[in-house]
Design a protein around this motif. Structure first.
Motif, mmCIF file in Angstrom:
data_model
loop_
_atom_site.group_PDB
_atom_site.id
_atom_site.type_symbol
_atom_site.label_atom_id
_atom_site.label_comp_id
_atom_site.label_asym_id
_atom_site.label_seq_id
_atom_site.Cartn_x
_atom_site.Cartn_y
_atom_site.Cartn_z
ATOM 1 N N THR A 18 42.704 20.438 6.695
ATOM 2 C CA THR A 18 43.386 21.613 6.157
ATOM 3 C C THR A 18 44.641 21.241 5.374
ATOM 4 O O THR A 18 45.218 20.171 5.551
ATOM 5 N N LEU A 19 45.045 22.182 4.541
ATOM 6 C CA LEU A 19 46.297 22.067 3.795
ATOM 7 C C LEU A 19 46.953 23.443 3.807
ATOM 8 O O LEU A 19 46.272 24.466 3.637
ATOM 9 N N ALA A 20 48.261 23.475 4.018
ATOM 10 C CA ALA A 20 49.022 24.719 3.962
ATOM 11 C C ALA A 20 50.208 24.514 3.033
ATOM 12 O O ALA A 20 50.841 23.455 3.037
ATOM 13 N N PHE A 21 50.494 25.541 2.239
ATOM 14 C CA PHE A 21 51.570 25.432 1.252
ATOM 15 C C PHE A 21 52.107 26.826 0.938
ATOM 16 O O PHE A 21 51.437 27.836 1.159
ATOM 17 N N HIS A 22 53.328 26.859 0.411
ATOM 18 C CA HIS A 22 53.956 28.120 0.049
ATOM 19 C C HIS A 22 53.249 28.737 -1.151
ATOM 20 O O HIS A 22 52.889 28.041 -2.107
ATOM 21 N N ASP A 23 53.078 30.055 -1.106
ATOM 22 C CA ASP A 23 52.514 30.788 -2.240
ATOM 23 C C ASP A 23 53.531 30.756 -3.382
ATOM 24 O O ASP A 23 54.732 30.880 -3.149
ATOM 25 N N ILE A 24 53.047 30.585 -4.614
ATOM 26 C CA ILE A 24 53.979 30.511 -5.748
ATOM 27 C C ILE A 24 54.535 31.882 -6.134
ATOM 28 O O ILE A 24 55.536 31.959 -6.834
ATOM 29 N N ASN A 25 53.905 32.956 -5.683
ATOM 30 C CA ASN A 25 54.395 34.317 -5.917
ATOM 31 C C ASN A 25 54.480 35.042 -4.580
ATOM 32 O O ASN A 25 53.670 35.924 -4.291
ATOM 33 N N PRO A 26 55.460 34.678 -3.740
ATOM 34 C CA PRO A 26 55.509 35.234 -2.387
ATOM 35 C C PRO A 26 55.723 36.744 -2.373
ATOM 36 O O PRO A 26 56.498 37.285 -3.160
ATOM 37 N N LEU A 27 54.999 37.390 -1.454
ATOM 38 C CA LEU A 27 55.111 38.836 -1.284
ATOM 39 C C LEU A 27 56.004 39.204 -0.109
ATOM 40 O O LEU A 27 56.379 40.364 0.042
ATOM 41 N N THR A 28 56.319 38.227 0.733
ATOM 42 C CA THR A 28 57.210 38.412 1.872
ATOM 43 C C THR A 28 58.099 37.167 1.951
ATOM 44 O O THR A 28 57.809 36.154 1.309
ATOM 45 N N PRO A 29 59.184 37.228 2.738
ATOM 46 C CA PRO A 29 60.051 36.053 2.830
ATOM 47 C C PRO A 29 59.298 34.770 3.203
ATOM 48 O O PRO A 29 59.620 33.694 2.695
ATOM 49 N N SER A 30 58.336 34.880 4.083
ATOM 50 C CA SER A 30 57.437 33.760 4.387
ATOM 51 C C SER A 30 56.047 34.162 3.917
ATOM 52 O O SER A 30 55.491 35.161 4.384
ATOM 53 N N HIS A 31 55.510 33.421 2.977
ATOM 54 C CA HIS A 31 54.155 33.684 2.456
ATOM 55 C C HIS A 31 53.522 32.323 2.218
ATOM 56 O O HIS A 31 53.835 31.642 1.241
ATOM 57 N N ILE A 32 52.666 31.944 3.144
ATOM 58 C CA ILE A 32 52.066 30.613 3.139
ATOM 59 C C ILE A 32 50.553 30.743 3.094
ATOM 60 O O ILE A 32 49.978 31.628 3.731
#
Length: 120
Positions: free
Chosen positions: A28-42
């Motif tokens: 697996t890979l997890a990363f921050h969304d480039i257009n976050p909709l909430t303070p934490s959007h992964i």
């Protein structure tokens, strides 16, 4: 929806497109969304070429399925979301507005979230 090996997540997995990684393991890979909709959007994605959850649950190994599930929980804990709560969302198919033909789960948190779906 067929798997497109040139989708943005496949390119991230191959290192062709940068991402702000927060977790990576064998499956697996997890990363921050480039257009976050909430303070934490992964985003959490499996490394295998799976289009949807039904595709993944049918074809992935037990190790891939376990790693994906564990990664979602670990990322939520590591980012302090488990205590106050968070939402996971996977859009599957055209009716759900899946934009990238690679299975991915959004983890939303860091603020109070509204209803899952507005009443129509």
């Amino acid at each position: 929806m067929a798997y497109d090996p040139n989708n943005i997540f496949a390119k991230i997995l191959r290192g062709e497109v940068p991402s702000k990684k927060v977790h990576e393991d064998e499956h697996t890979l997890a990363f921050h969304d480039i257009n976050p909709l909430t303070p934490s959007h992964i985003l959490v994605i499996p490394k295998g070429p799976y289009v949807s959850f039904d595709d993944f649950s049918e074809k992935a190994s037990d190790a891939e399925i376990a790693a994906f599930t564990r990664a979602i929980g670990k990322v939520a804990r590591d980012h302090g979301l488990a205590g106050d709560g968070y939402r996971i969302l996977a859009n599957i198919g055209e009716n759900a507005h899946q934009e990238v033909p690679h299975l991915h789960v959004h983890i939303f948190g860091g603020k109070r979230l509204g209803r899952m779906l507005p009443k129509e």
